[in-house]
Design an enzyme around this catalytic site. Sequence first.
Site, PDB file in Angstrom:
ATOM      1  N   ASP A 180      -2.059   4.152   8.413  1.00 40.88           N
ATOM      2  CA  ASP A 180      -1.156   5.222   8.811  1.00 40.88           C
ATOM      3  C   ASP A 180      -1.710   6.573   8.328  1.00 40.88           C
ATOM      4  O   ASP A 180      -2.102   6.718   7.099  1.00 40.88           O
ATOM      5  CB  ASP A 180       0.273   4.894   8.477  1.00 40.88           C
ATOM      6  CG  ASP A 180       0.570   4.404   7.136  1.00 40.88           C
ATOM      7  OD1 ASP A 180      -0.331   3.976   6.519  1.00 40.88           O
ATOM      8  OD2 ASP A 180       1.633   4.834   6.436  1.00 40.88           O
TER       9      ASP A 180
ATOM     10  N   GLU B 246       2.085   2.312   5.499  1.00 37.48           N
ATOM     11  CA  GLU B 246       1.973   2.347   4.061  1.00 37.48           C
ATOM     12  C   GLU B 246       3.106   3.409   3.374  1.00 37.48           C
ATOM     13  O   GLU B 246       3.546   3.176   2.585  1.00 37.48           O
ATOM     14  CB  GLU B 246       0.931   2.297   3.536  1.00 37.48           C
ATOM     15  CG  GLU B 246       0.542   2.036   1.917  1.00 37.48           C
ATOM     16  CD  GLU B 246       1.262   3.050   1.062  1.00 37.48           C
ATOM     17  OE1 GLU B 246       1.761   2.711   0.077  1.00 37.48           O
ATOM     18  OE2 GLU B 246       0.864   4.307   1.365  1.00 37.48           O
TER      19      GLU B 246
HETATM   20 ZN   LIG Z   1      -0.007   8.594   0.452  1.00 40.90          ZN
HETATM   21 ZN   LIG Z   2      -2.338   6.111   0.601  1.00 35.35          ZN
END
Ligand SMILES: [Zn+2]
Ligand SMILES: [Zn+2]
Length: 439
Positions: free
Chosen positions: A104, A170
Amino acid sequence: MRKEFYYAPLLLMSFLSVDTVAQDLSAMVDKQVTTLEDKVIAWRRDFHEHPELSNREFKTAEKVAKHLRSLGIDVQTGVAHTGVVGLLKGNKPGPVVALRADMDALPVTERVDLPFASKVTTEYNGEEVGVMHACGHDTHVAILMGTAEVLASMKKELQGTVKFIFQPAEEGAPAGEEGGAELMLKEGVFDNPKVDVVYGLHINSSTAVGHIGYRPEGEMASVDGLTITIKGAQTHGAYPWNGVDPIVTAAQIVLGLQTIVSRNLEIIKAPAVVTIGKIEGGVRSNIIPEEVTMIGTIRALDTGMQEKIHQRIREVATNIGESAGATVEVAISKHYPVTYNDPALTAASLPILEKTAGKEQVHLIPPRTGAEDFSFFAREVPGFFFFLGGMPPEMDPAEVPPHHTPDFYIDDSGLALGVRTLANLTLHYMDTHTHATGK
Ligand SMILES: [Zn+2]
Ligand SMILES: [Zn+2]
């Protein structure tokens, strides 16, 4: 004694052959990576130019899945929304090694002058925002795609199975959605076949290209959210004795919380942070309000210390409240565990890092009070997470734009080392664990 004497030459022979095999494979990795490097860099630049936010990594996932399929790897898509999981079965039996890359990007508008700079915009929380790989996850995806290509080419020699985990979100799922490592685990990413070990890396904008940083045990912090609600009794600001002032109580609680790290924790073991980031209460100068709420964040690098902080926050806040005649509610929500590097796995990985990057290029780093959701994976099985240099060698780390900022920059000449390291760690683990367990 006799038995040992009898078997000694045989054992020696088998160790010698193992070592030779490992060396041969590592030479194969080097050769492969040299020819692959340009491709890895091109993938990374493509991902950089086309970043996608958490749980929206549709095109990224498509490209990853297509590449894995082209290598003959079994592919599962749509894991935890947009996650891609590839399964590479070696021709020889052995352990299951998971390698993880997060995919991401962030709602940041890129300011770096690059031919492949992101011009992407999207709507985020009702606002039009720029999208940028401002944490370098584009490099992680490209590195793991390269690692998959290297290991797939060695299928015949591979002693076990590799699970390539391309993880969404994440940086955190959008409000109201689940996501990331935790959701992947919930959906069974570590089952069928069961994962024995997990490796991951993070590119670092202030570590020079060619260098690696690591730390055994607590490497990155746990993150817990904290909400404290203080209920007093509302009254006129000129007659405070008629009420219970939640603002003064809140101020005392904020100061009280500062004594937890400084007075209650054995700080020589590991650092910790308690921060209050917002206090809300009251409407005007001459009214003492009924209620104050405050929110904060708790960071720890040791699970025992994390629990102790929680316990002390509850005690300090409620007892200060009680002494003032107010009632205090404390709510703590656990967001990320400590990113914990298994000590034995770290010790076994270190010689591989040193062989791959060069001894002088591998550094024991201080713990970080930032967090990583790789921690969820490393809580399930032994895990090892390290930092890979992405800073141009001539730059001063103190002047480098930090992660998550519009000027964040990664020199992609360091990506090949990431591919070599992940491939060598995998091969080494398979080699040592296949022989040790007889799997
Ligand atoms: Zn980050
Ligand atoms: Zn990262």
